[in-house]
Design a protein around this motif. Structure first.
Motif, short mmCIF file in Angstrom:
data_model
loop_
_atom_site.label_atom_id
_atom_site.label_comp_id
_atom_site.label_asym_id
_atom_site.label_seq_id
_atom_site.Cartn_x
_atom_site.Cartn_y
_atom_site.Cartn_z
N UNK A 103 0.85 -1.20 0.00
CA UNK A 103 0.00 0.00 0.00
C UNK A 103 0.88 1.25 0.00
N UNK A 104 0.39 2.30 -0.65
CA UNK A 104 1.07 3.59 -0.62
C UNK A 104 0.15 4.60 0.05
N UNK A 105 0.68 5.30 1.05
CA UNK A 105 -0.04 6.38 1.72
C UNK A 105 0.71 7.68 1.46
N UNK A 106 -0.01 8.64 0.92
CA UNK A 106 0.55 9.96 0.72
C UNK A 106 0.51 10.73 2.04
N UNK A 107 1.60 11.40 2.36
CA UNK A 107 1.64 12.23 3.57
C UNK A 107 0.95 13.55 3.29
N UNK A 108 0.28 14.11 4.24
CA UNK A 108 0.10 13.61 5.60
C UNK A 108 -1.04 12.60 5.67
N UNK A 109 -0.88 11.59 6.50
CA UNK A 109 -1.93 10.63 6.77
C UNK A 109 -2.34 10.82 8.22
N UNK A 110 -3.48 10.28 8.57
CA UNK A 110 -4.01 10.47 9.92
C UNK A 110 -3.60 9.30 10.83
N UNK A 111 -3.42 9.56 12.10
CA UNK A 111 -3.14 8.46 13.04
C UNK A 111 -4.19 7.35 12.98
N UNK A 112 -5.41 7.70 12.69
CA UNK A 112 -6.47 6.70 12.57
C UNK A 112 -6.15 5.71 11.44
N UNK A 113 -5.45 6.16 10.39
CA UNK A 113 -5.05 5.26 9.30
C UNK A 113 -4.13 4.15 9.83
N UNK A 114 -3.22 4.51 10.73
CA UNK A 114 -2.29 3.53 11.30
C UNK A 114 -3.08 2.52 12.14
N UNK A 115 -4.00 3.02 12.95
CA UNK A 115 -4.80 2.13 13.79
C UNK A 115 -5.65 1.17 12.96
N UNK A 116 -6.24 1.67 11.89
CA UNK A 116 -7.04 0.81 11.01
C UNK A 116 -6.18 -0.25 10.34
N UNK A 117 -5.02 0.13 9.86
CA UNK A 117 -4.12 -0.82 9.20
C UNK A 117 -3.63 -1.87 10.19
N UNK A 118 -3.37 -1.46 11.41
CA UNK A 118 -2.97 -2.40 12.45
C UNK A 118 -4.07 -3.44 12.68
N UNK A 119 -5.30 -3.00 12.74
CA UNK A 119 -6.41 -3.92 12.96
C UNK A 119 -6.62 -4.86 11.77
N UNK A 120 -6.54 -4.34 10.56
CA UNK A 120 -6.68 -5.18 9.36
C UNK A 120 -5.60 -6.26 9.34
N UNK A 121 -4.38 -5.87 9.69
CA UNK A 121 -3.28 -6.83 9.71
C UNK A 121 -3.53 -7.93 10.74
N UNK A 122 -4.01 -7.54 11.91
CA UNK A 122 -4.31 -8.54 12.94
C UNK A 122 -5.40 -9.51 12.48
N UNK A 123 -6.41 -8.98 11.81
CA UNK A 123 -7.51 -9.82 11.33
C UNK A 123 -7.05 -10.82 10.28
N UNK A 124 -6.07 -10.45 9.47
CA UNK A 124 -5.59 -11.30 8.37
C UNK A 124 -4.51 -12.28 8.79
N UNK A 125 -3.97 -12.12 9.98
CA UNK A 125 -2.85 -12.96 10.39
C UNK A 125 -3.32 -13.92 11.49
N UNK A 126 -3.26 -15.22 11.24
CA UNK A 126 -3.70 -16.18 12.25
C UNK A 126 -2.74 -16.27 13.44
N UNK A 127 -3.25 -16.74 14.54
CA UNK A 127 -2.46 -17.02 15.75
C UNK A 127 -1.83 -15.79 16.39
N UNK A 128 -2.50 -14.66 16.30
CA UNK A 128 -1.98 -13.44 16.92
C UNK A 128 -2.76 -13.16 18.19
N UNK A 129 -2.06 -12.56 19.13
CA UNK A 129 -2.54 -12.08 20.42
C UNK A 129 -2.50 -13.21 21.34
#
Length: 129
Positions: A103-129
């Motif tokens: 993915x490419x994010x143009x600056x400036x991006x919002x902190x909420x973008x980081x939080x959303x990407x973190x959650x998407x990554x967790x959802x797609x990766x098995x055996x986390x947490x």
């Protein structure tokens, strides 16, 4: 005998701007990630080469100190770890193609973008947490 615990997600942040690196690190730590933060692509390459790390998210700026830029790091990371979710950011248009699935994010991006990407990554990766 105890049951094995799922691993905690690890993110690799590569940003030469200390304030941005610290902000992204804080956001991801609040999202229950372990974070490895680097100021250069060369330092990040050493982390990617080290056995035992299961990094699920790489977030890198394009313009970094050193010989390698963030796009080159994204290619290296995807070649060595095809499962990794990669986000490349820049305040300028890209002059090099990104590897597939990046993915490419143009600056400036919002902190909420980081939080959303973190959650998407967790959802797609098995055996986390």
């Amino acid at each position: 005998m105890g049951q094995s615990q799922p691993f905690r997600a690890t993110a690799l942040i590569v940003e030469d701007d200390l304030a941005q690196r610290e902000m992204i690190t804080l956001l991801l730590e609040e999202s229950e990630y372990d974070v490895i933060a680097c100021g250069s692509a060369e330092a990040a390459e050493l982390v990617l080469n080290k056995p035992g790390h299961r990094i699920v998210l790489l977030m890198t700026d394009v313009n970094l100190a050193g010989r390698m830029n963030g796009v080159e790091l994204a290619h290296l990371a995807k070649a060595r770890h095809p499962h990794i979710n990669v986000v490349v950011t820049s305040g300028r248009p890209l002059s090099q193609p990104l590897p597939g699935g990046t993915k490419f994010w143009s600056k400036p991006w919002a902190p909420l973008d980081v939080l959303r990407e973190a959650e998407v990554t967790l959802e797609r990766t098995p055996d986390i947490r």
